[in-house]
Design a protein around this motif. Structure first.
Motif, PDB file in Angstrom:
ATOM      1  N   TRP A   1      47.106  72.633  23.017  1.00 34.62           N
ATOM      2  CA  TRP A   1      46.151  73.394  23.852  1.00 34.62           C
ATOM      3  C   TRP A   1      44.871  73.723  23.098  1.00 34.62           C
ATOM      4  CZ3 TRP A   1      45.286  78.634  22.342  1.00 34.62           C
ATOM      5  CH2 TRP A   1      44.325  79.306  23.112  1.00 34.62           C
TER       6      TRP A   1
ATOM      7  N   GLN B   1      49.842  76.922  17.195  1.00 30.82           N
ATOM      8  CA  GLN B   1      48.923  75.818  17.441  1.00 30.82           C
ATOM      9  C   GLN B   1      48.517  75.164  16.121  1.00 30.82           C
ATOM     10  OE1 GLN B   1      47.797  74.723  20.675  1.00 30.82           O
ATOM     11  NE2 GLN B   1      49.512  76.064  21.248  1.00 30.82           N
TER      12      GLN B   1
ATOM     13  N   SER C   1      43.764  70.226  27.725  1.00 34.01           N
ATOM     14  CA  SER C   1      44.032  71.569  27.191  1.00 34.01           C
ATOM     15  C   SER C   1      44.745  72.346  28.287  1.00 34.01           C
ATOM     16  CB  SER C   1      42.728  72.262  26.795  1.00 34.01           C
ATOM     17  OG  SER C   1      42.979  73.594  26.388  1.00 34.01           O
TER      18      SER C   1
ATOM     19  N   ASN D   1      51.641  72.809  23.370  1.00 37.15           N
ATOM     20  CA  ASN D   1      51.228  72.213  22.103  1.00 37.15           C
ATOM     21  C   ASN D   1      49.963  71.383  22.330  1.00 37.15           C
ATOM     22  OD1 ASN D   1      53.472  73.276  20.778  1.00 37.15           O
ATOM     23  ND2 ASN D   1      54.718  71.457  21.145  1.00 37.15           N
TER      24      ASN D   1
END
Length: 305
Positions: free
Chosen positions: A104, A34, A209, A102
């Motif tokens: 999140w 992330q 998200s 991606n």
């Protein structure tokens, strides 16, 4: 991902593990990749696994801090114990059988900063919440996915799914505890959600998200699932609701179980629910004192729920 500064980590991520080796590659890789600017610490809290998942993580993911509890404390107490090892102002709990998209984490953290009135924020879980549908509670207090799609950045709910949620540390302190350890597993997130709502807090789902969740990755037997769920839901209503409202929820469960007996009397679901009902009547008095105290400190009436 930025490595955590010792003693100054703002974000803590806890993944509770129990024999989840098959899921950890996707789960941990997706979290460690992330792109965020805030310092992060990632903890794998192990509930006495026997599948070599602890050694696998130590060898494969050196940036993950492994906490070995030594035995299976269940979902509730396992996460409670993991929380004690964290430093973050925001703590994120993630199931081991998930894989984050991606963005999140960045989007979840942005929502936490932009919407400080929400004490708990959850991610959209795919595929159950496809089209940005939100998890909530139905009229019997059972978790359901709402039929309508949400177009709001944050959608309020009565329920924060324990599979992926962010909670502010200061709110945990106000609640007094994260999860009830007696619950072991199932419906502990319902109890935390309703405590949050009744104490004046807000729960919301963040539309952008998103995380994929393979529900049931822990492979818990269905009889025990329905036994704990029934017992723990009834304990939650008893602990948190006024007597008249608890009586309504108890009656609803009697009707639901009776319908199950007529339709399929020998299934694991029906037998588990019956055992859960019996368990409730053998243990509910342990919460009598807490029940009286909670009713006095509630900020919202049951009718809000």
């Amino acid at each position: 991902m930025v490595a955590p500064e010792v003693g100054h980590s703002k974000i803590s991520i806890i993944i509770l593990n129990w024999n989840g080796k098959q899921w950890l590659e996707d789960c941990l890789t997706s979290i460690l990749h992330q792109d965020v600017n805030e310092p992060i610490e990632v903890l794998l809290v192990d509930n006495g696994s026997t599948d070599d998942s602890v050694q696998y993580v130590k060898e494969r993911f050196s940036r993950v801090r492994v906490i070995e509890l030594g035995k299976n404390y269940g979902f509730a107490e396992g996460n409670n114990r993991g929380l004690k090892y964290t430093q973050g102002e925001h703590v994120i709990f993630v199931n081991m059988d998930t894989k984050a998209e991606n963005g999140w984490l960045k989007n979840l953290l942005r929502a936490a900063h932009q919407y400080p009135s929400y004490q708990i924020l959850c991610s959209i879980q795919l595929p159950a919440q496809a089209e940005n549908r939100v998890m909530s509670l139905n009229s019997c207090g059972v978790v359901t996915v709402t039929p309508q799609e949400s177009h709001q950045p944050i959608t309020s709910s009565l329920f924060a799914s324990g599979a992926c949620f962010l909670i502010r540390r200061e709110w945990v302190e106000k609640l007094g505890y994260l999860f009830d350890p007696y619950y072991f597993c199932n419906a502990e997130d319902v109890e935390t959600s309703l405590r949050t709502i009744l104490m004046g807090g807000l729960v919301g789902y963040v539309r952008d998200s998103r995380i994929h969740h393979h529900v049931g990755g822990a492979q818990f037997p269905s009889f025990w699932t329905f036994r704990f769920r029934t017992r723990n839901l009834l304990l939650t209503y008893y602990k948190l609701f006024e007597p008249k409202n608890f009586a309504r929820m108890l009656l609803a469960h009697f009707v639901y179980i009776a319908a199950g007996l007529v339709a399929s009397p020998r299934t694991a679901k029906t037998l588990g629910m019956i055992k859960g009902l019996v368990d409730f009547f053998t243990c509910f008095r342990r919460y009598e004192t807490y029940r009286r105290r909670f009713i006095q400190k509630k900020k919202r009436r049951d009718e809000y729920v």
